[in-house]
Scaffold this motif. Structure first.
Motif, PDB file in Angstrom:
ATOM      1  N   ARG A  82       1.730  -1.619  -5.378  1.00 25.97           N
ATOM      2  CA  ARG A  82       2.808  -1.092  -4.534  1.00 25.97           C
ATOM      3  C   ARG A  82       2.260  -0.050  -3.559  1.00 25.97           C
ATOM      4  N   ILE A  83       1.433   0.854  -4.051  1.00 28.25           N
ATOM      5  CA  ILE A  83       0.826   1.885  -3.202  1.00 28.25           C
ATOM      6  C   ILE A  83      -0.058   1.233  -2.144  1.00 28.25           C
ATOM      7  N   TRP A  84      -0.829   0.229  -2.543  1.00 28.31           N
ATOM      8  CA  TRP A  84      -1.696  -0.453  -1.585  1.00 28.31           C
ATOM      9  C   TRP A  84      -0.874  -1.114  -0.479  1.00 28.31           C
ATOM     10  N   ARG A  85       0.232  -1.792  -0.860  1.00 26.90           N
ATOM     11  CA  ARG A  85       1.084  -2.441   0.147  1.00 26.90           C
ATOM     12  C   ARG A  85       1.638  -1.425   1.137  1.00 26.90           C
ATOM     13  N   ALA A  86       1.964  -0.230   0.643  1.00 27.11           N
ATOM     14  CA  ALA A  86       2.552   0.802   1.498  1.00 27.11           C
ATOM     15  C   ALA A  86       1.525   1.464   2.406  1.00 27.11           C
ATOM     16  N   THR A  87       0.291   1.609   1.938  1.00 24.86           N
ATOM     17  CA  THR A  87      -0.713   2.378   2.693  1.00 24.86           C
ATOM     18  C   THR A  87      -1.824   1.543   3.302  1.00 24.86           C
ATOM     19  N   ARG A  88      -2.117   0.382   2.702  1.00 23.58           N
ATOM     20  CA  ARG A  88      -3.225  -0.494   3.127  1.00 23.58           C
ATOM     21  C   ARG A  88      -4.573   0.221   3.115  1.00 23.58           C
ATOM     22  N   LYS A  89      -4.724   1.192   2.234  1.00 30.72           N
ATOM     23  CA  LYS A  89      -6.007   1.882   2.065  1.00 30.72           C
ATOM     24  C   LYS A  89      -6.990   0.975   1.337  1.00 30.72           C
ATOM     25  N   THR A  90      -8.260   1.129   1.661  1.00 27.95           N
ATOM     26  CA  THR A  90      -9.298   0.415   0.930  1.00 27.95           C
ATOM     27  C   THR A  90      -9.415   1.026  -0.455  1.00 27.95           C
ATOM     28  N   VAL A  91      -9.427   0.182  -1.476  1.00 26.05           N
ATOM     29  CA  VAL A  91      -9.568   0.646  -2.856  1.00 26.05           C
ATOM     30  C   VAL A  91     -10.840   0.024  -3.428  1.00 26.05           C
ATOM     31  N   VAL A  92     -11.738   0.865  -3.918  1.00 27.01           N
ATOM     32  CA  VAL A  92     -12.903   0.406  -4.660  1.00 27.01           C
ATOM     33  C   VAL A  92     -12.558   0.648  -6.125  1.00 27.01           C
ATOM     34  N   PHE A  93     -12.374  -0.445  -6.855  1.00 31.73           N
ATOM     35  CA  PHE A  93     -11.854  -0.385  -8.212  1.00 31.73           C
ATOM     36  C   PHE A  93     -12.896  -0.947  -9.163  1.00 31.73           C
ATOM     37  N   ILE A  94     -13.375  -0.118 -10.063  1.00 26.62           N
ATOM     38  CA  ILE A  94     -14.383  -0.545 -11.034  1.00 26.62           C
ATOM     39  C   ILE A  94     -13.677  -0.838 -12.350  1.00 26.62           C
ATOM     40  N   THR A  95     -13.936  -2.023 -12.881  1.00 24.92           N
ATOM     41  CA  THR A  95     -13.329  -2.418 -14.149  1.00 24.92           C
ATOM     42  C   THR A  95     -14.232  -3.404 -14.866  1.00 24.92           C
ATOM     43  N   HIS A  96     -14.110  -3.430 -16.181  1.00 25.48           N
ATOM     44  CA  HIS A  96     -14.793  -4.440 -16.982  1.00 25.48           C
ATOM     45  C   HIS A  96     -13.830  -5.565 -17.355  1.00 25.48           C
ATOM     46  N   ALA A  97     -12.569  -5.435 -16.967  1.00 17.48           N
ATOM     47  CA  ALA A  97     -11.554  -6.437 -17.294  1.00 17.48           C
ATOM     48  C   ALA A  97     -11.476  -7.472 -16.182  1.00 17.48           C
ATOM     49  N   MET A  98     -11.931  -8.688 -16.471  1.00 15.68           N
ATOM     50  CA  MET A  98     -11.971  -9.728 -15.451  1.00 15.68           C
ATOM     51  C   MET A  98     -10.587 -10.063 -14.917  1.00 15.68           C
ATOM     52  N   ASP A  99      -9.587 -10.148 -15.792  1.00 18.87           N
ATOM     53  CA  ASP A  99      -8.239 -10.469 -15.319  1.00 18.87           C
ATOM     54  C   ASP A  99      -7.693  -9.373 -14.415  1.00 18.87           C
ATOM     55  N   GLU A 100      -8.007  -8.129 -14.717  1.00 24.75           N
ATOM     56  CA  GLU A 100      -7.583  -7.012 -13.881  1.00 24.75           C
ATOM     57  C   GLU A 100      -8.250  -7.091 -12.507  1.00 24.75           C
ATOM     58  N   ALA A 101      -9.524  -7.414 -12.483  1.00 30.47           N
ATOM     59  CA  ALA A 101     -10.253  -7.527 -11.219  1.00 30.47           C
ATOM     60  C   ALA A 101      -9.638  -8.614 -10.342  1.00 30.47           C
ATOM     61  N   VAL A 102      -9.357  -9.775 -10.926  1.00 25.66           N
ATOM     62  CA  VAL A 102      -8.800 -10.887 -10.154  1.00 25.66           C
ATOM     63  C   VAL A 102      -7.379 -10.557  -9.704  1.00 25.66           C
ATOM     64  N   TYR A 103      -6.585  -9.965 -10.575  1.00 24.16           N
ATOM     65  CA  TYR A 103      -5.186  -9.653 -10.257  1.00 24.16           C
ATOM     66  C   TYR A 103      -5.065  -8.645  -9.111  1.00 24.16           C
ATOM     67  N   LEU A 104      -5.898  -7.614  -9.127  1.00 24.05           N
ATOM     68  CA  LEU A 104      -5.751  -6.533  -8.159  1.00 24.05           C
ATOM     69  C   LEU A 104      -6.505  -6.754  -6.851  1.00 24.05           C
TER      70      LEU A 104
END
Length: 108
Positions: free
Chosen positions: A25-47
């Motif tokens: 929701r925040i990304w849709r509102a701001t369109r800021k670049t997000v560098v997101f580090i995760t070990h969860a593959m489903d989270e990486a694909v979803y976000l």
């Protein structure tokens, strides 16, 4: 740019999904670049729009994978799509290939 290093790792499953939706929701509102580090593959694909798969020892970029899932994304519907399942499986396969456990032990 918003840098996030495993921000949802210690959350329970329900809170984690709520926070993922809030981040989208925040990304849709701001369109800021997000560098997101995760070990969860489903989270990486979803976000993500793009996932960078890292190899281990030494850490290098193994593959950059575009995520062609449509936006906006709603958790239950997106996670059941065949493309989501295939992308998550592909990331798992790449990580298994580059895992140190799969490399032969060095002989001294």
């Amino acid at each position: 740019v918003l840098l996030m290093d495993e921000p949802f790792a210690s959350l329970d499953a329900q809170t984690r999904e709520i926070m993922q939706s809030e981040l989208l929701r925040i990304w849709r509102a701001t369109r800021k670049t997000v560098v997101f580090i995760t070990h969860a593959m489903d989270e990486a694909v979803y976000l993500s729009d793009r996932v960078v798969i890292m190899s281990s020892h030494p850490g290098r970029v193994a593959q950059v994978l575009d995520i062609p899932l449509p936006r906006p994304r709603a958790a239950p519907a997106v996670r059941q799509r065949p493309e989501f399942i295939a992308l998550t499986g592909h990331i798992w396969d790449r990580l298994r290939i580059s895992s140190p456990a799969r490399e032969p032990a060095s002989r001294s």
